[in-house]
Design a protein around this motif. Structure first.
Motif, PDB file in Angstrom:
ATOM      1  N   VAL A 103     -47.521 -24.390 -13.119  1.00  0.00           N
ATOM      2  CA  VAL A 103     -47.495 -22.852 -13.324  1.00  0.00           C
ATOM      3  C   VAL A 103     -45.845 -22.179 -14.109  1.00  0.00           C
ATOM      4  O   VAL A 103     -45.349 -23.420 -14.671  1.00  0.00           O
ATOM      5  CB  VAL A 103     -46.909 -22.296 -11.935  1.00  0.00           C
ATOM      6  CG1 VAL A 103     -48.457 -22.729 -10.967  1.00  0.00           C
ATOM      7  CG2 VAL A 103     -45.652 -23.005 -11.531  1.00  0.00           C
TER       8      VAL A 103
ATOM      9  N   LEU B 255     -46.721 -30.584  -8.067  1.00  0.00           N
ATOM     10  CA  LEU B 255     -48.736 -30.097  -7.922  1.00  0.00           C
ATOM     11  C   LEU B 255     -48.671 -30.950 -10.167  1.00  0.00           C
ATOM     12  O   LEU B 255     -50.095 -31.204 -10.128  1.00  0.00           O
ATOM     13  CB  LEU B 255     -48.191 -28.517  -8.773  1.00  0.00           C
ATOM     14  CG  LEU B 255     -49.550 -28.279  -8.380  1.00  0.00           C
ATOM     15  CD1 LEU B 255     -50.286 -28.192  -7.953  1.00  0.00           C
ATOM     16  CD2 LEU B 255     -49.406 -26.487  -8.687  1.00  0.00           C
TER      17      LEU B 255
ATOM     18  N   ARG C  76     -51.824 -32.820  -9.751  1.00  0.00           N
ATOM     19  CA  ARG C  76     -53.663 -32.917 -10.620  1.00  0.00           C
ATOM     20  C   ARG C  76     -53.925 -33.731 -12.040  1.00  0.00           C
ATOM     21  O   ARG C  76     -55.070 -34.300 -11.450  1.00  0.00           O
ATOM     22  CB  ARG C  76     -52.635 -31.327 -11.621  1.00  0.00           C
ATOM     23  CG  ARG C  76     -52.995 -30.273 -10.445  1.00  0.00           C
ATOM     24  CD  ARG C  76     -54.544 -29.979  -9.996  1.00  0.00           C
ATOM     25  NE  ARG C  76     -54.504 -28.377  -8.981  1.00  0.00           N
ATOM     26  CZ  ARG C  76     -55.477 -28.313  -8.469  1.00  0.00           C
ATOM     27  NH1 ARG C  76     -56.079 -29.182  -6.946  1.00  0.00           N
ATOM     28  NH2 ARG C  76     -55.129 -26.985  -8.010  1.00  0.00           N
TER      29      ARG C  76
ATOM     30  N   GLU D 299     -50.403 -24.659  -5.090  1.00  0.00           N
ATOM     31  CA  GLU D 299     -50.553 -24.010  -5.875  1.00  0.00           C
ATOM     32  C   GLU D 299     -50.945 -22.934  -5.574  1.00  0.00           C
ATOM     33  O   GLU D 299     -49.924 -22.230  -6.105  1.00  0.00           O
ATOM     34  CB  GLU D 299     -51.496 -24.157  -7.155  1.00  0.00           C
ATOM     35  CG  GLU D 299     -51.766 -24.188  -8.413  1.00  0.00           C
ATOM     36  CD  GLU D 299     -53.588 -24.184  -9.640  1.00  0.00           C
ATOM     37  OE1 GLU D 299     -53.339 -23.541 -10.266  1.00  0.00           O
ATOM     38  OE2 GLU D 299     -53.944 -25.116  -8.764  1.00  0.00           O
TER      39      GLU D 299
END
Length: 196
Positions: free
Chosen positions: A69, A80, A84, A150
């Motif tokens: 992000v 995050l 992932r 997310e």
């Protein structure tokens, strides 16, 4: 259960004058090198969360994953990124540690696993002056919550405990706050030299 590791090195190091704190030396070894040495025996594999040119970390031989992000969204963005990456490796959980905290417990992952549930995040904590203080960059994160995290980040959530509390977040209390001593300033680096 397969646990991967993510080392959070995506901060801006303002109190240290900018740059990569993890590359600073402590007793002749970089902070990041010390963190890798502690985490390596505790996980199946690990990656480094950092933004900018990944080539500056080439010597460490780790995959480098950037925040997914925009805008330096804090440690949750690094978590995050690790989720992932771990998800792509087929792992169910990822543990996060900070790149500027060279003395974290050698049994961190084992104790976080023992103290939690597979479906909930678990944070390390210490007891100080009679109260429990969570260590938001040290946690065990179920990869299955990546989509929810997310969405939360895109919705403006930045505080780790705000998100973990939504998901029955737990904590494991470790004995000494020195274990989570992190290097934020030149004075902290000098103190870490004495601790070493």
């Amino acid at each position: 259960m397969t646990v991967m590791g993510v080392i959070l090195a995506g901060g801006q190091a303002r109190r240290m004058g900018g740059g990569d704190k993890g590359l600073l030396e402590l007793g002749g070894v970089s902070l990041l090198g010390r963190v890798i040495q502690r985490l390596d025996p505790q996980v199946e594999a690990m990656c480094l969360n950092a933004n900018g040119d990944p080539a500056r970390f080439e010597a460490f031989g780790l995959p480098v994953v950037a925040d997914p992000v925009e805008g330096f969204a804090g440690p949750l963005a690094g978590v995050l990124a690790g989720m992932r990456w771990a998800e792509a490796q087929g792992a169910e959980q990822v543990v996060s540690v900070a790149a500027d905290t060279p003395f974290f417990p050698r049994d961190l992952v084992e104790r976080l696993i023992a103290g939690g549930a597979a479906s909930s995040p678990v944070l390390a904590a210490v007891r100080e002056a009679g109260r429990v203080r969570r260590q938001p960059t040290f946690g065990l994160w179920p990869v299955a919550l990546a989509d929810d995290l997310e969405a939360a980040l895109k919705g403006g959530v930045r505080k780790v405990v705000q998100w973990t509390d939504r998901h029955d977040g737990r904590e494991v209390v470790f004995g000494s706050s020195d274990a989570f001593f992190n290097v934020n300033t030149p004075e902290d680096l000098a103190k870490a030299e004495l601790m070493l």
